[in-house]
Structures are given as C-alpha cells and as structure tokens.
Design an enzyme around this catalytic site. Structure first.
Site, PDB file in Angstrom:
ATOM      1  N   THR A  26      -1.320  66.990 -26.360  1.00 42.93           N
ATOM      2  CA  THR A  26      -0.731  68.314 -25.766  1.00 42.93           C
ATOM      3  C   THR A  26      -0.584  69.411 -26.726  1.00 42.93           C
ATOM      4  O   THR A  26      -0.613  69.261 -27.761  1.00 42.93           O
ATOM      5  CB  THR A  26       0.837  67.859 -25.624  1.00 42.93           C
ATOM      6  OG1 THR A  26       1.321  69.087 -25.100  1.00 42.93           O
ATOM      7  CG2 THR A  26       1.621  67.303 -26.660  1.00 42.93           C
TER       8      THR A  26
ATOM      9  N   ASP B  64       5.136  68.891 -29.341  1.00 39.43           N
ATOM     10  CA  ASP B  64       6.500  68.579 -29.020  1.00 39.43           C
ATOM     11  C   ASP B  64       6.870  66.943 -29.211  1.00 39.43           C
ATOM     12  O   ASP B  64       7.618  66.466 -28.741  1.00 39.43           O
ATOM     13  CB  ASP B  64       7.372  69.109 -27.986  1.00 39.43           C
ATOM     14  CG  ASP B  64       6.406  68.691 -26.662  1.00 39.43           C
ATOM     15  OD1 ASP B  64       5.197  67.752 -26.873  1.00 39.43           O
ATOM     16  OD2 ASP B  64       7.147  68.650 -25.534  1.00 39.43           O
TER      17      ASP B  64
ATOM     18  N   ASP C 120       1.735  71.445 -26.981  1.00 38.30           N
ATOM     19  CA  ASP C 120       2.888  71.676 -27.054  1.00 38.30           C
ATOM     20  C   ASP C 120       3.703  71.212 -28.423  1.00 38.30           C
ATOM     21  O   ASP C 120       4.383  71.965 -28.892  1.00 38.30           O
ATOM     22  CB  ASP C 120       4.064  71.157 -26.130  1.00 38.30           C
ATOM     23  CG  ASP C 120       3.666  71.513 -24.598  1.00 38.30           C
ATOM     24  OD1 ASP C 120       3.165  72.778 -24.297  1.00 38.30           O
ATOM     25  OD2 ASP C 120       3.976  70.932 -23.620  1.00 38.30           O
TER      26      ASP C 120
ATOM     27  N   GLY D  11      -0.699  67.597 -18.919  1.00 34.30           N
ATOM     28  CA  GLY D  11      -1.604  68.779 -19.124  1.00 34.30           C
ATOM     29  C   GLY D  11      -2.646  68.516 -20.167  1.00 34.30           C
ATOM     30  O   GLY D  11      -2.663  67.675 -20.809  1.00 34.30           O
TER      31      GLY D  11
ATOM     32  N   ARG E  26       6.632  74.346 -22.985  1.00 35.43           N
ATOM     33  CA  ARG E  26       7.494  73.766 -22.461  1.00 35.43           C
ATOM     34  C   ARG E  26       8.907  74.179 -22.929  1.00 35.43           C
ATOM     35  O   ARG E  26       9.255  75.085 -23.244  1.00 35.43           O
ATOM     36  CB  ARG E  26       7.216  72.317 -22.218  1.00 35.43           C
ATOM     37  CG  ARG E  26       7.902  71.696 -21.084  1.00 35.43           C
ATOM     38  CD  ARG E  26       7.522  70.181 -20.839  1.00 35.43           C
ATOM     39  NE  ARG E  26       6.368  70.015 -20.675  1.00 35.43           N
ATOM     40  CZ  ARG E  26       5.830  69.882 -19.034  1.00 35.43           C
ATOM     41  NH1 ARG E  26       7.100  70.110 -18.205  1.00 35.43           N
ATOM     42  NH2 ARG E  26       4.612  69.745 -18.740  1.00 35.43           N
TER      43      ARG E  26
ATOM     44  N   ARG F 172      -0.532  64.879 -13.010  1.00 35.98           N
ATOM     45  CA  ARG F 172       0.816  64.657 -13.210  1.00 35.98           C
ATOM     46  C   ARG F 172       1.246  63.412 -12.018  1.00 35.98           C
ATOM     47  O   ARG F 172       1.388  64.084 -10.997  1.00 35.98           O
ATOM     48  CB  ARG F 172       1.722  65.878 -13.244  1.00 35.98           C
ATOM     49  CG  ARG F 172       1.385  66.720 -14.347  1.00 35.98           C
ATOM     50  CD  ARG F 172       2.510  67.729 -14.620  1.00 35.98           C
ATOM     51  NE  ARG F 172       1.794  69.062 -15.373  1.00 35.98           N
ATOM     52  CZ  ARG F 172       2.024  68.894 -16.938  1.00 35.98           C
ATOM     53  NH1 ARG F 172       2.330  67.669 -17.368  1.00 35.98           N
ATOM     54  NH2 ARG F 172       1.431  69.902 -17.465  1.00 35.98           N
TER      55      ARG F 172
ATOM     56  N   ASP G  10       4.474  63.513 -23.840  1.00 38.81           N
ATOM     57  CA  ASP G  10       5.506  62.458 -23.854  1.00 38.81           C
ATOM     58  C   ASP G  10       5.727  61.878 -22.690  1.00 38.81           C
ATOM     59  O   ASP G  10       6.281  60.694 -22.178  1.00 38.81           O
ATOM     60  CB  ASP G  10       6.808  62.898 -24.657  1.00 38.81           C
ATOM     61  CG  ASP G  10       7.520  64.146 -23.728  1.00 38.81           C
ATOM     62  OD1 ASP G  10       6.602  64.872 -22.996  1.00 38.81           O
ATOM     63  OD2 ASP G  10       8.662  64.169 -23.874  1.00 38.81           O
TER      64      ASP G  10
HETATM   65  O1  F6P Z   1       2.515  70.257 -21.695  1.00 41.86           O
HETATM   66  C1  F6P Z   1       1.572  71.353 -21.621  1.00 41.86           C
HETATM   67  C2  F6P Z   1       1.753  72.438 -20.697  1.00 41.86           C
HETATM   68  O2  F6P Z   1       0.642  73.527 -20.739  1.00 41.86           O
HETATM   69  C3  F6P Z   1       3.208  73.144 -20.981  1.00 41.86           C
HETATM   70  O3  F6P Z   1       2.941  74.178 -22.241  1.00 41.86           O
HETATM   71  C4  F6P Z   1       3.471  74.001 -19.795  1.00 41.86           C
HETATM   72  O4  F6P Z   1       4.818  74.132 -19.614  1.00 41.86           O
HETATM   73  C5  F6P Z   1       2.851  73.110 -18.707  1.00 41.86           C
HETATM   74  O5  F6P Z   1       2.110  72.064 -19.434  1.00 41.86           O
HETATM   75  C6  F6P Z   1       2.444  73.715 -17.457  1.00 41.86           C
HETATM   76  O6  F6P Z   1       2.075  72.556 -16.647  1.00 41.86           O
HETATM   77  P1  F6P Z   1       1.286  72.883 -15.322  1.00 41.86           P
HETATM   78  O7  F6P Z   1      -0.168  72.919 -15.696  1.00 41.86           O
HETATM   79  O8  F6P Z   1       1.446  71.535 -14.697  1.00 41.86           O
HETATM   80  O9  F6P Z   1       1.747  73.856 -14.596  1.00 41.86           O
END
Ligand code: F6P
Length: 319
Positions: free
Chosen positions: A125, A129, A127, A11, A171, A72, A103
């Site tokens: 990120t 985390d 997050d 992300g 997340r 991803r 991560d």
């Molecule tokens: O890891 C960053 C994040 O924005 C999370 O907070 C969220 O759960 C996820 O990515 C969403 O991912 P995507 O954009 O692939 O739906």
C-alpha cells in the site's frame, strides 16, 4: 503443500507485480504450483483464476499496477463471504494463500486464517500505515511521484509568488505527506496524527510574508481535510489566496522505484519461506533490513509511529 494461491487486493501499489513475480518464481523453485485469483477476493469468490508460471510473470517486475487486477470486496467483509471463499479455495485444491495488500485485505486473510486456512500476507500500500514492516511496497515510489509533481509546482509557485496547497493520499495516516514534505522542502505539512491549528498556521504564513518569503507550499494529508476545504478556511481566517492541487491516484501509478522492486522481491521470497516453514497467519515485513514474519493482525492492532524528528524538521527547514 502442493498448490499456492495468490491475489492482490485493495488499492494497487507500485511493486505489486514484482511481488507476484517473486512469490510465483520462489514457489515454483520450491516445486509448488501457483494459481492467481484476479480482482482480489472478488475473483476468489467468482472463481476467476489464472495459473501462473515462470514465464507468465516475466516482464512484469518493472510494471506499475497489478497484472492480477485488484478490487475492494464488499462480499468478503461478511462471514458468509469468507466461508464461500474458503469453499472456493478447497475447490481449486489450494493449500495456502498469499495476500498482497493493505490492512483491509489482511483482515480478510485473518478471517480465513481463523477458519484454519494457511495464509501469509505481503504489505502492499502507498499509505505505509501498517505495523510489522518499516516500509510497505509502493510507499517509496508514491513518495517519489509526489516529489516530482511538487518540484514542478514549486517552479510555478515561485515565479508567481503563490501559496500552493498540495493534497496527498494516505487515508488516515500522514506517512506519505510527511515524507513528501521533507523531500520537497515544503514549508508546512498537515497530517492526521497532529491536531490541526488554523490560527498557528495563519501566523506562520503571515510571519513568512513579513520576512519577504514570496511563495509557500503546504502539503495536506487527505486524512486531515481536502485541499479545497483548507483553501476556503485559509481565505476566511487569514485572507490568503491559495491555489490547490490534488495529486490523487497519480500517486498509485508508475514503475516501482528500485527500493520498491527490491522490497517486493524480498518479501515475495520471504512469504514463500514463511509458508514452507509453516508460519501461517503471518505477514512478512522488512524490519531494520531483515525479513521478519509477524502475526498478521499485528499489522493493524499495533501502532506504527511517525518519526517526530521528521515532523520537527519540516518546521526547522521550512522557515
Ligand atoms: O490505501 C491506498 C489509497 O490510495 C489511499 O491512500 C486512499 O485513501 C484510497 O486508497 C483511495 O481508494 P480508492 O482508489 O478506492 O478511491
């Protein structure tokens, strides 16, 4: 070492561009060449490369998103994908790789490291985390974005005397939700790190109403449940009529805050320092104001604890 590769993965997060700029310019300052891979590990596997220069990373420090784009990669999760990535790095004469991401992205970098390839990670990120750094790049900006949205909601919540449920990202972690809740003065926050108790929440909401409180804001981290699920459970259990808002990907956009632009610049410089010192298989983070390199796998193996005082504050201040 002559040539460094760089990619952003997972992300996106505000400040990733500032990190790309810092890595590129610090590397060039130290007489290294820099090659960017577009679309994260996908671009590495496809050979989607762009040479980076001092001028090509000009004018990006303040821009959200990532100029290298991101993805991803399902392919890079598999061992054959990692071996293929290693092959590509050799084909492009890359001596070391800087990975900017969360991560999941670092797990890919660690796999390369285990095959003997020099890598350094920069935590990016919203997050927050990841262990090994007090803050990840993008977290501060995302909190500010959430705050701006929640402040606007509070205006209408108070005019209409409504209960609002605000779903924020993060997340499986509650860092973003907790920070936004304290900053916005929310009445309640639900985070994955604390078991959810519906009866207790309904009791608090009833109690607030009895005391004449006309509106309330509940911040719910996506890792607990969706705002719409909470909405129907509050209706069924407590008879509450709540409106919902999902902040979603808005939280990932926008120009980095000053905090994130500085953090990204320092970590970008720190990543190149780590490469030059031969500190491979590491992640650079900022701990108590210092830039520190720690083993990359610690970013997910170690636990980053939430500040329990912050959690208590939401209850104390949101009465
Ligand atoms: O890891 C960053 C994040 O924005 C999370 O907070 C969220 O759960 C996820 O990515 C969403 O991912 P995507 O954009 O692939 O739906």
């Amino acid at each position: 070492m002559k040539r460094v590769g760089i990619l952003t993965s997972g992300g996106d997060a505000p400040g990733m561009n500032a990190a790309i700029r810092a890595v590129t310019r610090s590397a060039i300052y130290n007489s290294l060449e820099v090659i960017g891979f577009r679309r994260g590990y996908e671009g590495l596997l496809d050979g989607d490369v762009v040479p980076l220069s001092v001028s090509s990373v000009g004018g990006i420090i303040h821009r959200g998103g990532t100029m290298l784009r991101t993805a991803r990669s399902e392919r890079f999760i598999k061992p054959e994908g990692v071996r293929e990535g290693l092959q590509r790095l050799k084909e492009y004469d890359i001596d070391a790789l800087v990975v900017i991401g969360g991560d999941g992205s670092f797990r890919g970098a660690y796999d390369l490291h285990k095959l003997g390839f020099p890598v350094v990670g920069i935590p990016g990120t919203i997050d927050n985390d990841m262990a090994g750094t007090d803050c990840t790049i993008g977290f501060d900006t995302a909190c500010n974005t959430a705050l701006q949205c929640i402040e606007k909601l509070r205006d209408t919540a108070s005019s209409h005397e409504r209960l609002f449920l605000v779903e924020v990202m993060g997340r499986n972690a509650g860092f973003l939700a907790l920070e936004a809740a304290v900053a916005a003065g929310a009445e309640h926050v639900l985070i994955p790190e604390v078991p959810f108790d519906m009866d207790a929440l309904c009791k608090k909401l009833h109690y607030a109403r009895e005391r004449g409180k006309s509106h309330s804001l509940i911040i719910v981290a996506e890792g607990v449940m969706s705002a719409s699920e909470l909405q129907s459970r509050l209706k069924d259990t407590g008879g509450f009529d709540a409106r919902i808002i999902v902040l979603g990907h808005i939280q990932r956009g926008g120009s980095p805050s000053s905090f994130d632009a500085v953090l990204a610049s320092r970590l970008g410089g720190g990543a190149v320092d780590a490469l030059l010192k031969g500190e491979f298989g590491t992640m650079v983070g900022r701990i108590a104001g210092q830039i520190v390199a720690s083993p990359i796998q610690a970013s997910w193996e170690d636990k980053k604890n939430l500040d329990s005082d912050m959690l208590a504050l939401v209850d104390i201040l949101g009465i």
